[in-house]
Design a protein around this motif. Structure first.
Motif, PDB file in Angstrom:
ATOM      1  N   ARG A 132     -20.314  23.418  79.876  1.00  0.00           N
ATOM      2  CA  ARG A 132     -19.083  23.304  79.090  1.00  0.00           C
ATOM      3  C   ARG A 132     -18.403  24.656  78.920  1.00  0.00           C
ATOM      4  O   ARG A 132     -17.174  24.751  78.933  1.00  0.00           O
ATOM      5  N   LYS A 133     -19.200  25.705  78.769  1.00  0.00           N
ATOM      6  CA  LYS A 133     -18.626  27.041  78.647  1.00  0.00           C
ATOM      7  C   LYS A 133     -17.895  27.424  79.928  1.00  0.00           C
ATOM      8  O   LYS A 133     -16.801  27.988  79.890  1.00  0.00           O
ATOM      9  N   ILE A 134     -18.484  27.084  81.073  1.00  0.00           N
ATOM     10  CA  ILE A 134     -17.839  27.355  82.361  1.00  0.00           C
ATOM     11  C   ILE A 134     -16.517  26.598  82.445  1.00  0.00           C
ATOM     12  O   ILE A 134     -15.500  27.148  82.882  1.00  0.00           O
ATOM     13  N   ALA A 135     -16.506  25.347  82.004  1.00  0.00           N
ATOM     14  CA  ALA A 135     -15.281  24.547  82.048  1.00  0.00           C
ATOM     15  C   ALA A 135     -14.197  25.153  81.159  1.00  0.00           C
ATOM     16  O   ALA A 135     -13.020  25.205  81.549  1.00  0.00           O
ATOM     17  N   LYS A 136     -14.572  25.628  79.975  1.00  0.00           N
ATOM     18  CA  LYS A 136     -13.594  26.258  79.081  1.00  0.00           C
ATOM     19  C   LYS A 136     -13.024  27.528  79.702  1.00  0.00           C
ATOM     20  O   LYS A 136     -11.817  27.785  79.625  1.00  0.00           O
ATOM     21  N   LEU A 137     -13.895  28.328  80.315  1.00  0.00           N
ATOM     22  CA  LEU A 137     -13.439  29.562  80.953  1.00  0.00           C
ATOM     23  C   LEU A 137     -12.493  29.259  82.122  1.00  0.00           C
ATOM     24  O   LEU A 137     -11.464  29.916  82.281  1.00  0.00           O
ATOM     25  N   LYS A 138     -12.846  28.259  82.927  1.00  0.00           N
ATOM     26  CA  LYS A 138     -11.993  27.897  84.064  1.00  0.00           C
ATOM     27  C   LYS A 138     -10.653  27.346  83.605  1.00  0.00           C
ATOM     28  O   LYS A 138      -9.617  27.627  84.217  1.00  0.00           O
ATOM     29  N   THR A 139     -10.654  26.593  82.526  1.00  0.00           N
ATOM     30  CA  THR A 139      -9.402  26.048  81.990  1.00  0.00           C
ATOM     31  C   THR A 139      -8.485  27.174  81.546  1.00  0.00           C
ATOM     32  O   THR A 139      -7.288  27.184  81.863  1.00  0.00           O
ATOM     33  N   GLU A 140      -9.037  28.123  80.820  1.00  0.00           N
ATOM     34  CA  GLU A 140      -8.222  29.252  80.347  1.00  0.00           C
ATOM     35  C   GLU A 140      -7.741  30.101  81.524  1.00  0.00           C
ATOM     36  O   GLU A 140      -6.611  30.580  81.530  1.00  0.00           O
ATOM     37  N   TYR A 141      -8.592  30.271  82.530  1.00  0.00           N
ATOM     38  CA  TYR A 141      -8.208  31.021  83.728  1.00  0.00           C
ATOM     39  C   TYR A 141      -7.021  30.348  84.422  1.00  0.00           C
ATOM     40  O   TYR A 141      -6.046  31.007  84.785  1.00  0.00           O
ATOM     41  N   ASN A 142      -7.104  29.031  84.588  1.00  0.00           N
ATOM     42  CA  ASN A 142      -6.012  28.303  85.242  1.00  0.00           C
ATOM     43  C   ASN A 142      -4.726  28.360  84.431  1.00  0.00           C
ATOM     44  O   ASN A 142      -3.632  28.433  84.991  1.00  0.00           O
ATOM     45  N   LYS A 143      -4.835  28.338  83.106  1.00  0.00           N
ATOM     46  CA  LYS A 143      -3.635  28.463  82.264  1.00  0.00           C
ATOM     47  C   LYS A 143      -2.967  29.816  82.492  1.00  0.00           C
ATOM     48  O   LYS A 143      -1.744  29.902  82.601  1.00  0.00           O
ATOM     49  N   LYS A 144      -3.762  30.872  82.553  1.00  0.00           N
ATOM     50  CA  LYS A 144      -3.195  32.207  82.732  1.00  0.00           C
ATOM     51  C   LYS A 144      -2.624  32.393  84.130  1.00  0.00           C
ATOM     52  O   LYS A 144      -1.591  33.032  84.301  1.00  0.00           O
ATOM     53  N   LEU A 156      -9.313  37.151  76.516  1.00  0.00           N
ATOM     54  CA  LEU A 156      -9.826  37.817  77.714  1.00  0.00           C
ATOM     55  C   LEU A 156      -8.747  37.924  78.788  1.00  0.00           C
ATOM     56  O   LEU A 156      -7.869  37.063  78.898  1.00  0.00           O
ATOM     57  N   SER A 157      -8.853  38.968  79.590  1.00  0.00           N
ATOM     58  CA  SER A 157      -7.928  39.115  80.718  1.00  0.00           C
ATOM     59  C   SER A 157      -8.405  38.244  81.874  1.00  0.00           C
ATOM     60  O   SER A 157      -9.516  37.703  81.853  1.00  0.00           O
ATOM     61  N   VAL A 158      -7.573  38.125  82.898  1.00  0.00           N
ATOM     62  CA  VAL A 158      -7.908  37.309  84.063  1.00  0.00           C
ATOM     63  C   VAL A 158      -9.161  37.861  84.741  1.00  0.00           C
ATOM     64  O   VAL A 158     -10.058  37.103  85.125  1.00  0.00           O
ATOM     65  N   HIS A 159      -9.245  39.180  84.855  1.00  0.00           N
ATOM     66  CA  HIS A 159     -10.409  39.806  85.483  1.00  0.00           C
ATOM     67  C   HIS A 159     -11.680  39.513  84.685  1.00  0.00           C
ATOM     68  O   HIS A 159     -12.721  39.180  85.260  1.00  0.00           O
ATOM     69  N   ASP A 160     -11.594  39.615  83.368  1.00  0.00           N
ATOM     70  CA  ASP A 160     -12.751  39.333  82.517  1.00  0.00           C
ATOM     71  C   ASP A 160     -13.150  37.863  82.573  1.00  0.00           C
ATOM     72  O   ASP A 160     -14.340  37.532  82.540  1.00  0.00           O
ATOM     73  N   LEU A 161     -12.170  36.981  82.671  1.00  0.00           N
ATOM     74  CA  LEU A 161     -12.475  35.556  82.790  1.00  0.00           C
ATOM     75  C   LEU A 161     -13.251  35.273  84.071  1.00  0.00           C
ATOM     76  O   LEU A 161     -14.244  34.544  84.048  1.00  0.00           O
ATOM     77  N   LEU A 162     -12.798  35.861  85.184  1.00  0.00           N
ATOM     78  CA  LEU A 162     -13.508  35.663  86.445  1.00  0.00           C
ATOM     79  C   LEU A 162     -14.932  36.197  86.368  1.00  0.00           C
ATOM     80  O   LEU A 162     -15.869  35.566  86.868  1.00  0.00           O
ATOM     81  N   LYS A 163     -15.083  37.336  85.735  1.00  0.00           N
ATOM     82  CA  LYS A 163     -16.411  37.934  85.585  1.00  0.00           C
ATOM     83  C   LYS A 163     -17.321  37.018  84.764  1.00  0.00           C
ATOM     84  O   LYS A 163     -18.466  36.771  85.144  1.00  0.00           O
ATOM     85  N   GLN A 164     -16.806  36.495  83.653  1.00  0.00           N
ATOM     86  CA  GLN A 164     -17.585  35.597  82.802  1.00  0.00           C
ATOM     87  C   GLN A 164     -17.933  34.297  83.535  1.00  0.00           C
ATOM     88  O   GLN A 164     -19.040  33.777  83.395  1.00  0.00           O
ATOM     89  N   ILE A 165     -16.987  33.773  84.315  1.00  0.00           N
ATOM     90  CA  ILE A 165     -17.236  32.544  85.074  1.00  0.00           C
ATOM     91  C   ILE A 165     -18.377  32.761  86.053  1.00  0.00           C
ATOM     92  O   ILE A 165     -19.303  31.947  86.137  1.00  0.00           O
ATOM     93  N   LYS A 166     -18.339  33.855  86.795  1.00  0.00           N
ATOM     94  CA  LYS A 166     -19.388  34.127  87.776  1.00  0.00           C
ATOM     95  C   LYS A 166     -20.746  34.322  87.111  1.00  0.00           C
ATOM     96  O   LYS A 166     -21.760  33.812  87.600  1.00  0.00           O
ATOM     97  N   GLU A 167     -20.776  35.038  86.000  1.00  0.00           N
ATOM     98  CA  GLU A 167     -22.039  35.263  85.288  1.00  0.00           C
ATOM     99  C   GLU A 167     -22.624  33.945  84.778  1.00  0.00           C
ATOM    100  O   GLU A 167     -23.821  33.695  84.922  1.00  0.00           O
ATOM    101  N   ASN A 168     -21.772  33.110  84.211  1.00  0.00           N
ATOM    102  CA  ASN A 168     -22.250  31.831  83.687  1.00  0.00           C
ATOM    103  C   ASN A 168     -22.667  30.874  84.798  1.00  0.00           C
ATOM    104  O   ASN A 168     -23.594  30.088  84.616  1.00  0.00           O
TER     105      ASN A 168
END
Length: 66
Positions: A48-60, A9-21
């Protein structure tokens, strides 16, 4: 959504998924206080899904590869 899908996922998509979750998590948690859920493990899985998304977002954002 598994880890391979999250990494693609791109950074924009990660943020979108984080907000939805996060919205979904708040709604489920609120509904659970009013009337207990049939499957309370949903709360844990969404958290846990939110945590995984945030981790990947911070890595990017930080440009790290772990």
């Amino acid at each position: 959504m598994n880890s391979l899908n999250i990494r693609s996922l791109s950074v924009h998509d990660l943020l979108k998924q984080i907000k939805e979750n996060q919205k979904k998590y708040q709604n489920i948690k609120f509904n659970h206080h009013i009337k207990p859920l049939k499957n309370p493990m949903e709360i844990r899985s969404i958290r846990r899904k939110i945590a995984k998304l945030k981790t990947e977002y911070n890595k990017k954002i930080n440009g790290r590869k772990i």
